[in-house]
Design an enzyme around this catalytic site. Structure first.
Site, PDB file in Angstrom:
ATOM      1  N   ASP A  92       0.841  -1.193   0.000  1.00  0.00           N
ATOM      2  CA  ASP A  92       0.000   0.000   0.000  1.00  0.00           C
ATOM      3  C   ASP A  92       0.879   1.246   0.000  1.00  0.00           C
ATOM      4  O   ASP A  92       1.729   1.404   0.886  1.00  0.00           O
ATOM      5  CB  ASP A  92      -0.833  -0.021   1.290  1.00  0.00           C
ATOM      6  CG  ASP A  92      -2.204   0.575   1.104  1.00  0.00           C
ATOM      7  OD1 ASP A  92      -2.514   1.056  -0.001  1.00  0.00           O
ATOM      8  OD2 ASP A  92      -2.978   0.548   2.085  1.00  0.00           O
ATOM      9  N   LYS A 122      -0.694  -0.551  -4.242  1.00  0.00           N
ATOM     10  CA  LYS A 122      -2.085  -0.053  -4.212  1.00  0.00           C
ATOM     11  C   LYS A 122      -2.062   1.450  -3.960  1.00  0.00           C
ATOM     12  O   LYS A 122      -1.260   1.925  -3.149  1.00  0.00           O
ATOM     13  CB  LYS A 122      -2.893  -0.746  -3.113  1.00  0.00           C
ATOM     14  CG  LYS A 122      -4.326  -0.207  -2.993  1.00  0.00           C
ATOM     15  CD  LYS A 122      -5.201  -1.084  -2.129  1.00  0.00           C
ATOM     16  CE  LYS A 122      -5.095  -0.805  -0.657  1.00  0.00           C
ATOM     17  NZ  LYS A 122      -5.443   0.569  -0.253  1.00  0.00           N
ATOM     18  N   GLU A 191     -14.337   0.275  -0.836  1.00  0.00           N
ATOM     19  CA  GLU A 191     -14.461   0.286   0.630  1.00  0.00           C
ATOM     20  C   GLU A 191     -15.691   1.068   1.070  1.00  0.00           C
ATOM     21  O   GLU A 191     -15.889   2.218   0.655  1.00  0.00           O
ATOM     22  CB  GLU A 191     -13.194   0.882   1.272  1.00  0.00           C
ATOM     23  CG  GLU A 191     -13.299   0.927   2.795  1.00  0.00           C
ATOM     24  CD  GLU A 191     -11.975   1.104   3.515  1.00  0.00           C
ATOM     25  OE1 GLU A 191     -10.909   1.074   2.870  1.00  0.00           O
ATOM     26  OE2 GLU A 191     -12.013   1.255   4.762  1.00  0.00           O
TER      27      GLU A 191
END
Ligand code: KIV
Length: 298
Positions: A92, A122, A191
């Site tokens: 990430d 990401k 999300e």
């Protein structure tokens, strides 16, 4: 260890995740931040290990993900990558590592791949992030997108709350996801998006969606390891399902250890090394000789 295509039991590759979507096979992703947790995720058959910047909260003790630094994330990714043989490893990109420019994003993504052994990275958001995705994919680094609730910009979103709950916002979310797909993202995290909206986005995209708090129709699901294991004693988000209560287990084990130490009940014979009797006698003789010598000198 084959990096060429996916074989049963071989490593999971970026194209394999697309194939899983086409075969309607659910993708399992979990966060891991160190060697043992990545190894356990691998042994459990998890497909993707995400070294999430949630580490800022779960392992570094911050209140948000924002303080995570590149050096911290590289160190955690390096450890997790050693433990994850079969799963695809996604690092990430922390706040500040890709927001400033395409050049910055590329320099930092290269660190994840070269120094930490990540398979991919990401990035959160769309808008300017789309240009970062183009730059990274252009350099040969696979990129996972992340829309909906993007914790790095929670302050802009009015806190940790569900996203895409009006027609306009749902449409914007879909457009963002499509823009990320066009830029070359191989998968997109959704999300805290209403299940019905996530289902439409999933249908519209040809790359897989990985949901967290976004319903059953996503192509895969991700949860934070510490939530799955119940390593937090506080209240979890609505979308979390705990599969264990390790906080209670761990606290209990540590209390029993402390009680044993205080009571002189640990270590027992079985935890102790011995020395042959004659060596001990010789050791004690040498000790008394050296004590006598130092008394004479003093
Ligand atoms: O940082 C993280 O753990 C994440 C997941 C919640 C998707 O971004």
């Amino acid at each position: 260890m084959s990096r060429y295509g996916a074989t049963p039991g071989g490593t999971v590759t970026v194209p394999e995740l697309g194939e899983m979507k086409r075969r309607d096979e659910r993708i399992v992703m979990v966060t891991a931040y160190d060697f043992p947790s990545a190894k356990l995720a691998d042994a459990a058959g998890v497909d993707v290990v995400l070294v999430g910047d949630s580490a800022a909260m779960t392992v570094l003790g911050h209140d948000t993900t924002v303080p995570a630094t590149m050096d911290e994330m590289v160190m955690l990714t390096r450890a997790a990558a050693r433990g994850a043989e079969r799963p695809l490893v996604v690092a990430d990109m922390p706040f500040g590592s890709f927001q400033v420019s395409d050049e910055d994003a590329l320099r930092n993504a290269v660190r994840f791949v070269k120094e930490a052994g990540a398979d991919s990275v990401k990035v959160e958001g769309a808008g300017p992030t789309v240009s970062r995705v183009l730059a990274l994919v252009g350099a040969g680094i696979p990129v996972m997108g992340h829309v909906g609730l993007t914790p790095q910009s929670a302050a802009m979103l009015g806190g940790f709350r569900a996203q895409g709950r009006t027609a306009d916002k749902a449409l914007k979310l879909l457009e963002d996801a499509l823009a990320l797909e066009r830029a070359g993202c191989f998968a997109i995290v959704l999300e805290a998006v209403p299940a019905a909206v996530a289902a439409r986005v999933t249908q519209a995209l040809s790359v897989p969606t990985i949901g967290i708090g976004s319903g059953l129709e996503c192509d895969g699901q991700v949860l934070v390891l510490h939530d799955v294991l119940g390593l937090y004693e506080g209240r979890a988000a609505r979308f979390v399902k705990r599969y264990a209560d390790l906080a209670t287990e761990i606290r209990g084990a540590l209390e029993r250890f402390a009680a044993d130490v205080r009571a002189g009940a640990f270590p027992e014979e079985a935890h102790t090394y011995s020395i042959p009797e004659e060596e001990l006698v010789a050791f004690e003789a040498a000790l008394s000789d050296s004590r006598a010598g130092s008394r004479r000198e003093g």
